[in-house]
Design a protein around this motif. Structure first.
Motif, PDB file in Angstrom:
ATOM      1  N   LEU A  25      17.542  18.571  23.125  1.00  0.00           N
ATOM      2  CA  LEU A  25      18.530  18.180  22.109  1.00  0.00           C
ATOM      3  C   LEU A  25      18.101  17.110  21.418  1.00  0.00           C
ATOM      4  O   LEU A  25      18.535  17.095  20.101  1.00  0.00           O
ATOM      5  N   GLU A  26      17.334  16.272  21.774  1.00  0.00           N
ATOM      6  CA  GLU A  26      17.048  14.764  21.203  1.00  0.00           C
ATOM      7  C   GLU A  26      16.118  15.434  19.921  1.00  0.00           C
ATOM      8  O   GLU A  26      16.290  15.002  18.661  1.00  0.00           O
ATOM      9  N   LEU A  28      15.836  18.310  18.647  1.00  0.00           N
ATOM     10  CA  LEU A  28      16.498  19.234  17.883  1.00  0.00           C
ATOM     11  C   LEU A  28      17.250  18.514  16.856  1.00  0.00           C
ATOM     12  O   LEU A  28      17.577  19.088  15.795  1.00  0.00           O
ATOM     13  N   GLU A  29      17.883  17.463  17.423  1.00  0.00           N
ATOM     14  CA  GLU A  29      18.568  16.754  16.181  1.00  0.00           C
ATOM     15  C   GLU A  29      17.768  15.946  15.160  1.00  0.00           C
ATOM     16  O   GLU A  29      18.108  16.082  14.019  1.00  0.00           O
ATOM     17  N   GLU A  30      16.593  15.589  15.646  1.00  0.00           N
ATOM     18  CA  GLU A  30      15.414  15.178  14.672  1.00  0.00           C
ATOM     19  C   GLU A  30      15.069  16.302  13.699  1.00  0.00           C
ATOM     20  O   GLU A  30      14.939  16.230  12.412  1.00  0.00           O
ATOM     21  N   SER A  32      16.827  19.129  12.929  1.00  0.00           N
ATOM     22  CA  SER A  32      18.095  19.448  11.943  1.00  0.00           C
ATOM     23  C   SER A  32      18.109  18.187  11.028  1.00  0.00           C
ATOM     24  O   SER A  32      18.526  18.690   9.966  1.00  0.00           O
ATOM     25  N   THR A  33      17.792  17.294  11.194  1.00  0.00           N
ATOM     26  CA  THR A  33      17.893  15.990  10.083  1.00  0.00           C
ATOM     27  C   THR A  33      16.603  16.405   9.043  1.00  0.00           C
ATOM     28  O   THR A  33      16.749  16.057   8.013  1.00  0.00           O
ATOM     29  N   ALA A  60      21.653  21.402   8.461  1.00  0.00           N
ATOM     30  CA  ALA A  60      21.418  20.773  10.073  1.00  0.00           C
ATOM     31  C   ALA A  60      22.064  21.657  10.967  1.00  0.00           C
ATOM     32  O   ALA A  60      21.472  21.853  11.918  1.00  0.00           O
ATOM     33  N   ARG A  61      23.258  21.953  10.597  1.00  0.00           N
ATOM     34  CA  ARG A  61      24.072  22.686  11.661  1.00  0.00           C
ATOM     35  C   ARG A  61      23.306  24.229  11.928  1.00  0.00           C
ATOM     36  O   ARG A  61      23.286  24.628  13.106  1.00  0.00           O
ATOM     37  N   PHE A  64      20.352  23.587  14.101  1.00  0.00           N
ATOM     38  CA  PHE A  64      20.479  23.500  15.419  1.00  0.00           C
ATOM     39  C   PHE A  64      21.086  24.567  16.337  1.00  0.00           C
ATOM     40  O   PHE A  64      20.814  24.915  17.226  1.00  0.00           O
TER      41      PHE A  64
END
Length: 222
Positions: A25-26, A28-30, A32-33, A60-61, A64
């Protein structure tokens, strides 16, 4: 993420500059950014599904959701492995490999993108070479395919460097407009001839059965 529950989280595909892995998840946030920051010029659409033609938040969404969806929908006979690409520890893009009935066809397809700041540095070639090694040397593929718009010089250039051969044309409807695409095909013999980038795969054994009961049981020697 617990690799003992979903062992693909422990899979690593490594080249001299890159590491490919299913993102936590961490990460995946990167990822998406990076997608939010832009993937191509606004007046050009390289994808047959124009998912990137939206706001930064929308990209981004979508990124994700896509990656989480590949995990949720995974079946041994119908799977998409969506890997985050890390260069010097930073997430720079995504490399996918997808297949249907792989145990029968021994054929899979790739798709990918890079954030705008990371394009033009040879990363696209290296990350495709990484996933081709996974496909041929580890999973036992006999053929890999790719599709690109006929005016997508970057993607076509990567395919050419790695030994793909033209495999005809097709037409996709993109936002109601016909776009011509080039199909490309890479046979095992051509992959072996054009291999120049060293690749190491670790953490595959616990994942073996996720790719179907016959995947990699009798993989030819790389």
């Amino acid at each position: 993420m617990e690799a003992h529950i979903w062992p693909l989280y422990g899979l690593r595909v490594t080249t001299p500059r890159l590491q490919l892995r299913l993102p936590t998840l961490e990460l995946l946030e990167e990822l998406s950014t990076v997608a939010a920051g832009g993937l191509h010029d606004e007046d050009y659409m390289p994808f047959s599904a124009p998912w990137s033609a939206t706001s930064p938040a929308g990209r981004a969404r979508t990124t994700f959701q896509h990656v989480l969806g590949t995990v949720a929908q995974w079946q041994p006979d119908a799977w998409t492995l969506s890997l985050a690409v890390l260069c010097d520890g930073a997430v720079v893009g995504r490399q996918d490999i997808m297949a249907r009935a792989f145990g029968v066809t021994r054929e899979a397809e790739t798709g990918s993108w890079l954030g705008l700041p990371y394009q033009g540095r040879g990363i696209g070639t290296e990350m495709r070479a990484a996933v081709l090694h996974l496909a041929f040397a580890v999973l036992g593929a006999t053929c890999m395919t790719s599709v690109a718009m006929t005016d997508n010089a970057g993607s076509l250039g990567v395919s050419r460097k790695l030994g793909y051969r033209p495999d005809g044309l097709c037409v996709a409807a993109v936002d109601g407009v016909p776009r011509t695409q080039r199909r490309l095909r890479l046979e095992r013999a051509d992959w072996q001839t054009n291999r120049t980038i060293p690749v190491e795969v670790t953490g595959f054994e616990p994942c073996r059965d996720l790719f179907g009961p016959t995947a990699a049981r009798n993989a030819p020697a790389p």
